[in-house]
Design a protein around this motif. Structure first.
Motif, mmCIF file in Angstrom:
data_model
loop_
_atom_site.group_PDB
_atom_site.id
_atom_site.type_symbol
_atom_site.label_atom_id
_atom_site.label_comp_id
_atom_site.label_asym_id
_atom_site.label_seq_id
_atom_site.Cartn_x
_atom_site.Cartn_y
_atom_site.Cartn_z
ATOM 1 N N UNK A 187 0.818 -1.214 0.000
ATOM 2 C CA UNK A 187 0.000 0.000 0.000
ATOM 3 C C UNK A 187 0.847 1.257 0.000
ATOM 4 N N UNK A 188 1.906 1.264 0.777
ATOM 5 C CA UNK A 188 2.828 2.405 0.778
ATOM 6 C C UNK A 188 3.518 2.548 -0.570
ATOM 7 N N UNK A 189 3.852 1.416 -1.166
ATOM 8 C CA UNK A 189 4.455 1.455 -2.498
ATOM 9 C C UNK A 189 3.493 2.066 -3.506
ATOM 10 N N UNK A 190 2.229 1.671 -3.430
ATOM 11 C CA UNK A 190 1.227 2.198 -4.364
ATOM 12 C C UNK A 190 1.067 3.710 -4.225
ATOM 13 N N UNK A 191 1.103 4.192 -2.980
ATOM 14 C CA UNK A 191 1.001 5.639 -2.751
ATOM 15 C C UNK A 191 2.150 6.378 -3.424
ATOM 16 N N UNK A 192 3.346 5.827 -3.278
ATOM 17 C CA UNK A 192 4.507 6.459 -3.909
ATOM 18 C C UNK A 192 4.426 6.365 -5.430
ATOM 19 N N UNK A 193 4.076 5.200 -5.939
ATOM 20 C CA UNK A 193 3.994 5.005 -7.390
ATOM 21 C C UNK A 193 3.002 5.990 -8.013
ATOM 22 N N UNK A 194 1.908 6.231 -7.320
ATOM 23 C CA UNK A 194 0.893 7.150 -7.847
ATOM 24 C C UNK A 194 1.425 8.575 -7.966
ATOM 25 N N UNK A 195 2.454 8.899 -7.179
ATOM 26 C CA UNK A 195 3.014 10.254 -7.212
ATOM 27 C C UNK A 195 4.009 10.468 -8.346
ATOM 28 N N UNK A 196 4.404 9.410 -9.008
ATOM 29 C CA UNK A 196 5.468 9.506 -10.017
ATOM 30 C C UNK A 196 4.971 10.119 -11.322
ATOM 31 N N UNK A 197 3.766 9.775 -11.727
ATOM 32 C CA UNK A 197 3.269 10.272 -13.005
ATOM 33 C C UNK A 197 3.788 9.447 -14.160
ATOM 34 N N UNK A 198 3.347 9.789 -15.360
ATOM 35 C CA UNK A 198 3.741 9.049 -16.561
ATOM 36 C C UNK A 198 5.081 9.559 -17.056
ATOM 37 N N UNK A 199 6.001 8.632 -17.326
ATOM 38 C CA UNK A 199 7.346 8.982 -17.789
ATOM 39 C C UNK A 199 7.624 8.290 -19.114
ATOM 40 N N UNK A 200 8.443 8.922 -19.919
ATOM 41 C CA UNK A 200 8.845 8.322 -21.192
ATOM 42 C C UNK A 200 10.321 8.609 -21.451
ATOM 43 N N UNK A 201 10.878 7.900 -22.425
ATOM 44 C CA UNK A 201 12.237 8.180 -22.882
ATOM 45 C C UNK A 201 13.277 8.130 -21.787
ATOM 46 N N UNK A 202 14.227 9.083 -21.851
ATOM 47 C CA UNK A 202 15.322 9.116 -20.885
ATOM 48 C C UNK A 202 14.837 9.374 -19.464
ATOM 49 N N UNK A 203 13.722 10.097 -19.327
ATOM 50 C CA UNK A 203 13.186 10.359 -17.991
ATOM 51 C C UNK A 203 12.765 9.055 -17.323
ATOM 52 N N UNK A 204 12.164 8.169 -18.093
ATOM 53 C CA UNK A 204 11.760 6.871 -17.557
ATOM 54 C C UNK A 204 12.984 6.020 -17.256
ATOM 55 N N UNK A 205 13.931 5.990 -18.187
ATOM 56 C CA UNK A 205 15.133 5.195 -17.986
ATOM 57 C C UNK A 205 15.890 5.665 -16.742
ATOM 58 N N UNK A 206 15.991 6.980 -16.574
ATOM 59 C CA UNK A 206 16.664 7.520 -15.398
ATOM 60 C C UNK A 206 15.942 7.108 -14.127
ATOM 61 N N UNK A 207 14.625 7.196 -14.124
ATOM 62 C CA UNK A 207 13.855 6.842 -12.935
ATOM 63 C C UNK A 207 14.048 5.375 -12.590
ATOM 64 N N UNK A 208 14.094 4.523 -13.588
ATOM 65 C CA UNK A 208 14.317 3.094 -13.355
ATOM 66 C C UNK A 208 15.649 2.879 -12.651
ATOM 67 N N UNK A 209 16.683 3.558 -13.143
ATOM 68 C CA UNK A 209 18.013 3.341 -12.581
ATOM 69 C C UNK A 209 18.149 3.958 -11.188
ATOM 70 N N UNK A 210 17.522 5.090 -10.962
ATOM 71 C CA UNK A 210 17.554 5.706 -9.631
ATOM 72 C C UNK A 210 16.832 4.811 -8.630
ATOM 73 N N UNK A 211 15.662 4.291 -9.020
ATOM 74 C CA UNK A 211 14.914 3.423 -8.118
ATOM 75 C C UNK A 211 15.648 2.096 -7.880
ATOM 76 N N UNK A 212 16.325 1.621 -8.886
ATOM 77 C CA UNK A 212 17.127 0.411 -8.694
ATOM 78 C C UNK A 212 18.250 0.685 -7.704
ATOM 79 N N UNK A 213 18.893 1.834 -7.822
ATOM 80 C CA UNK A 213 19.956 2.239 -6.904
ATOM 81 C C UNK A 213 19.420 2.280 -5.469
#
Length: 477
Positions: free
Chosen positions: A375-401
């Motif tokens: 549930x806490x994860x869902x709350x955070x995910x909802x705050x991210x918004x739709x991402x594309x391109x390098x913005x999405x790739x960057x977010x993936x790598x930051x979250x993986x970090x």
């Protein structure tokens, strides 16, 4: 004649008594605690434990986490690594990790030989598991050190100064052993299951096959600069484990989490300000930011790694989740999903963000002693918004970090170097004030620097660690 018969009988009795005594003495002189032959099932248990605790979870993770700014070194040798005061280039710094890795590789080679041409021929399950562990340990070693002795190594008393093999060739061995391990695990073994001797999967071959496919995904992604195969990464992830219950890890009451043990013994690693700032940037919707770190005088006090704070124990905040019962990850479920999300994003596939969201949820709910909720994860995910391109790739790598906190330091360090090589270094910027001294690799272990002229020549004065990237990151060795 009667006396002669008695004499002969006495001599024969004495001879028989002496023979029996020599046999008995031979039996007595055997050291049952130091046998010359040990069943492969017993050797492999030690390898599993040592691969997790000594190779993956200890020094290599500590140093890798500091270099990738997952953590900060705030005391002792960790502080020396943090401020780059010679430690990254010294052969003594990584000697324990170097030796531990080769000890596991030697033991695994013994198992492979026993189960192929030795006295346990056709012991396919143990053979397959050994080949997967060999691939894993070999990859850890070459990822950290680059070119290493291998084909002529592991032959004590035969070759005393083994040649150094190229990382490209080492990676071929990694993939070869994973594929052969999978093939052997699919065969019917002539021996009983490893059962409880297998402290990772309890002797279930199908789970080892899934772990091997997960490692194939990781190492295929690792070679993206040299040979991108993002669809291959996706396919391997899909063939791997599908939940955190079956991830590749050691969780055992007799095997303490080394990060927690190190904190108890040394108190030398603290929260890095750059990592804390990355968390803060996620905003208040990310429940992890407020709860992941201990507080000093009511507030999080990270080690300022952009200006280098002072050396000291227990001066700074640390992970709030440190616990000796936490798992030691060899390959986590959250890492697996982030690999898939990155591959999808690099291919421009529309499902990349959904996979990232699943990865974030897996990171939130990873099976440690203290965790967060879906549930806490869902709350955070909802705050991210739709991402594309390098913005999405960057977010993936930051979250993986972020997901690698607190002690998946080896993979964090590998990712930083891979992203830098692929032109994505800005995704997770390094703030250490001595960027010219960012270690591109670990220095060879002292035991070989002083005894193997081939290693000694490559080591030189050790400053190569700041200049020469490993092969998969664009270097030559």
């Amino acid at each position: 004649m009667k006396n002669l018969k008695i004499t002969i009988t006495a001599v024969m009795a004495l001879f028989l008594f002496q023979s029996c005594s020599e046999d008995k003495m031979d039996e007595i002189n055997k050291n049952i605690n130091n046998p010359t032959e040990v069943a492969a099932r017993f050797i492999i248990t030690d390898v599993m434990v040592n691969s997790a605790f000594a190779v993956t979870g200890s020094d290599a993770s500590f140093y890798g986490g500091i270099y990738s700014e997952l953590n900060a070194g705030s005391h002792g040798q960790m502080y020396e690594a943090q401020i780059r005061r010679n430690d990254p280039q010294l052969a003594s710094t990584y000697n324990n990790n170097w030796n531990n890795s080769y000890e596991q590789l030697r033991a695994l080679k013994v198992i492979v030989e026993k189960c192929t041409t030795g006295n346990e021929k056709d012991n396919y399950q143990t053979l397959g598991v050994a080949q997967i562990l060999l691939a894993y340990n070999l990859a850890v070693l070459t990822d950290l050190f680059g070119d290493i002795p291998y084909t002529e190594a592991l032959k004590p008393g035969v070759i005393f100064q083994p040649k150094v093999d190229k990382q490209e060739a080492i990676y071929s061995e990694v993939f070869k052993n994973l594929k052969e391990g999978i093939a052997n695990l699919n065969k019917t073994s002539a021996y009983a299951s490893l059962g409880s001797q297998d402290v990772i999967y309890g002797g279930v071959s199908s789970k080892w096959i899934k772990a091997a496919n997960g490692l194939m995904a990781r190492y295929t992604m690792r070679l993206s600069l040299r040979k991108a195969d993002y669809q291959g990464v996706i396919d391997y992830v899909n063939a791997s484990f599908a939940d955190a219950d079956n991830e590749f890890k050691v969780t055992n009451s007799s095997v303490p989490n080394p990060y927690a043990r190190f904190n108890t013994d040394r108190a030398a690693i603290s929260v890095a300000k750059s990592f804390y700032d990355t968390m803060l940037a996620n905003g208040p919707a990310d429940a992890r930011t407020a709860a992941s770190f201990t507080k000093i005088s009511g507030a999080v006090k990270p080690f300022n790694n952009s200006i280098i704070d002072k050396d000291g124990q227990r001066l700074y905040s640390i992970s709030a989740f440190i616990n000796e019962r936490n798992p030691i990850y060899l390959l986590s479920y959250h890492e697996l999903l982030f690999l898939k999300a990155e591959a999808q994003a690099r291919l421009g596939l529309p499902e990349a963000q959904a996979t990232m969201n699943d990865a974030i949820t897996a990171a939130y709910t990873k099976k440690q002693v203290v965790t967060f909720t879906a549930g806490q994860a869902n709350t955070y995910i909802a705050s991210i918004g739709v991402l594309t391109g390098d913005a999405l790739l960057k977010k993936i790598m930051v979250e993986k970090h972020i997901s690698f906190y607190e002690n998946e330091g080896i993979e964090s360090y590998n990712d930083i170097r891979r992203l830098q090589a692929m032109g994505n270094g800005s995704f997770i910027p390094m703030v250490n004030p001595k960027p010219e001294l960012f270690p591109q690799r670990f220095a060879y272990g002292q035991s070989d620097v002083v005894s193997n002229s081939n290693v000694k020549e490559l080591y030189g004065d050790g400053t190569y660690v700041y200049k020469e990237k490993v092969w998969w990151a664009g270097g030559t060795r």
